[in-house]
Design an enzyme around this catalytic site. Structure first.
Site, PDB file in Angstrom:
ATOM      1  N   ASP A  10      32.763  27.531  26.394  1.00 15.05           N
ATOM      2  CA  ASP A  10      31.666  26.889  25.665  1.00 15.05           C
ATOM      3  C   ASP A  10      31.788  27.369  24.212  1.00 15.05           C
ATOM      4  OD1 ASP A  10      30.623  29.437  25.551  1.00 15.05           O
ATOM      5  OD2 ASP A  10      28.673  28.928  26.410  1.00 15.05           O
ATOM      6  N   CYS A  67      32.700  32.269  27.929  1.00 22.16           N
ATOM      7  CA  CYS A  67      31.452  31.944  27.239  1.00 22.16           C
ATOM      8  C   CYS A  67      31.078  33.193  26.438  1.00 22.16           C
ATOM      9  CB  CYS A  67      30.372  31.488  28.211  1.00 22.16           C
ATOM     10  SG  CYS A  67      29.837  32.704  29.428  1.00 22.16           S
ATOM     11  N   GLY A  68      29.839  33.286  25.954  1.00 23.23           N
ATOM     12  CA  GLY A  68      29.483  34.422  25.102  1.00 23.23           C
ATOM     13  C   GLY A  68      29.645  35.750  25.826  1.00 23.23           C
ATOM     14  N   THR A  69      29.009  35.855  26.982  1.00 20.45           N
ATOM     15  CA  THR A  69      29.081  37.092  27.773  1.00 20.45           C
ATOM     16  C   THR A  69      30.047  36.992  28.938  1.00 20.45           C
ATOM     17  OG1 THR A  69      27.307  36.266  29.171  1.00 20.45           O
ATOM     18  CG2 THR A  69      26.662  37.664  27.294  1.00 20.45           C
ATOM     19  N   GLY A  72      27.386  33.416  32.310  1.00 17.50           N
ATOM     20  CA  GLY A  72      27.067  32.033  32.684  1.00 17.50           C
ATOM     21  C   GLY A  72      28.254  31.346  33.342  1.00 17.50           C
ATOM     22  N   HIS A 100      42.997  42.418  45.024  1.00 12.24           N
ATOM     23  CA  HIS A 100      42.051  42.534  46.141  1.00 12.24           C
ATOM     24  C   HIS A 100      41.239  41.267  46.390  1.00 12.24           C
ATOM     25  CE1 HIS A 100      41.833  47.245  46.251  1.00 12.24           C
ATOM     26  NE2 HIS A 100      43.073  46.779  46.238  1.00 12.24           N
ATOM     27  N   ARG A 111      31.888  37.196  23.153  1.00 14.41           N
ATOM     28  CA  ARG A 111      31.080  38.034  22.259  1.00 14.41           C
ATOM     29  C   ARG A 111      31.072  39.484  22.733  1.00 14.41           C
ATOM     30  NH1 ARG A 111      26.339  33.445  22.194  1.00 14.41           N
ATOM     31  NH2 ARG A 111      27.350  32.048  20.684  1.00 14.41           N
ATOM     32  N   ARG A 134      44.365  43.314  54.667  1.00 11.55           N
ATOM     33  CA  ARG A 134      42.918  43.390  54.906  1.00 11.55           C
ATOM     34  C   ARG A 134      42.125  42.589  53.867  1.00 11.55           C
ATOM     35  NH1 ARG A 134      44.444  47.867  52.245  1.00 11.55           N
ATOM     36  NH2 ARG A 134      43.073  48.851  50.716  1.00 11.55           N
ATOM     37  N   HIS A 135      42.700  42.481  52.679  1.00 11.19           N
ATOM     38  CA  HIS A 135      42.006  41.710  51.639  1.00 11.19           C
ATOM     39  C   HIS A 135      42.046  40.219  51.955  1.00 11.19           C
ATOM     40  CE1 HIS A 135      41.728  45.427  49.491  1.00 11.19           C
ATOM     41  NE2 HIS A 135      43.048  45.561  49.484  1.00 11.19           N
ATOM     42  N   ARG A 138      39.189  39.453  54.213  1.00 11.36           N
ATOM     43  CA  ARG A 138      37.907  39.450  53.485  1.00 11.36           C
ATOM     44  C   ARG A 138      37.755  38.204  52.626  1.00 11.36           C
ATOM     45  NH1 ARG A 138      39.081  45.735  52.187  1.00 11.36           N
ATOM     46  NH2 ARG A 138      38.395  46.542  54.192  1.00 11.36           N
TER      47      ARG A 138
END
Ligand code: RB5
Length: 145
Positions: A10, A67-69, A72, A100, A111, A134-135, A138
């Site tokens: 974004d 995105c910024g963080t 989202g 894993h 950001r 094993r992963h 899962r």
């Protein structure tokens, strides 16, 4: 055959996406830049949907969402069955996400990360592979909750 890697962001992840697209052009990769191509405001769920569709339809083996963080984009991407999106802030997380969790989408915060650290995270993500065993059991459980 070169790995097919899709990228999308974004506006909050746009600058870092552009940096990564330039940096990755020098690598042996088939890049699918799903945009945007400008820094105009754009809704992250829409771009997450485009990139997840590309991965689920096998137009790309792996994806990177920004995105910024990164929050989202990771919430949005993980709504899609068989998408395993991992928000990573360091190379160790990126390695574990592949080894894993068999993550097929790397999520980065534009950001949050410096361009150099983001490149390092991407390099480790691309160089690592799923351990299975094993992963595998899962990861299979994720698709039949
Ligand atoms: C956009 O301002 C910002 O909310 C978005 O990039 C992202 O950080 C959301 O999680």
């Amino acid at each position: 055959m070169a790995l097919r890697l899709a990228l999308a962001s974004d506006h909050g992840g746009f600058t870092l996406k552009q940096h990564l697209v330039s940096a990755l052009r020098a690598r042996d990769l088939e890049l699918l830049d799903l945009g945007p191509q400008t820094a105009d405001s754009i809704d992250y769920p829409a771009k997450a949907k485009e990139l997840c569709s590309a991965v689920l339809e096998d137009r790309a083996e792996l994806g990177i969402l920004l995105c910024g963080t990164g929050i989202g984009m990771s919430i949005a991407a993980n709504r899609y069955l068989r998408i395993r999106a991992a928000l990573c802030t360091d190379p160790f997380m990126a390695r574990m996400a592949r080894e894993h969790n068999d993550a097929n989408v790397l999520v980065l915060g534009g950001r949050v990360l410096s361009p150099a650290l983001a490149e390092e995270i991407v390099d480790v993500f691309l160089a690592s592979s799923f351990e299975g065993g094993r992963h595998g059991r899962r990861v299979a459980m994720l698709d039949s909750p």
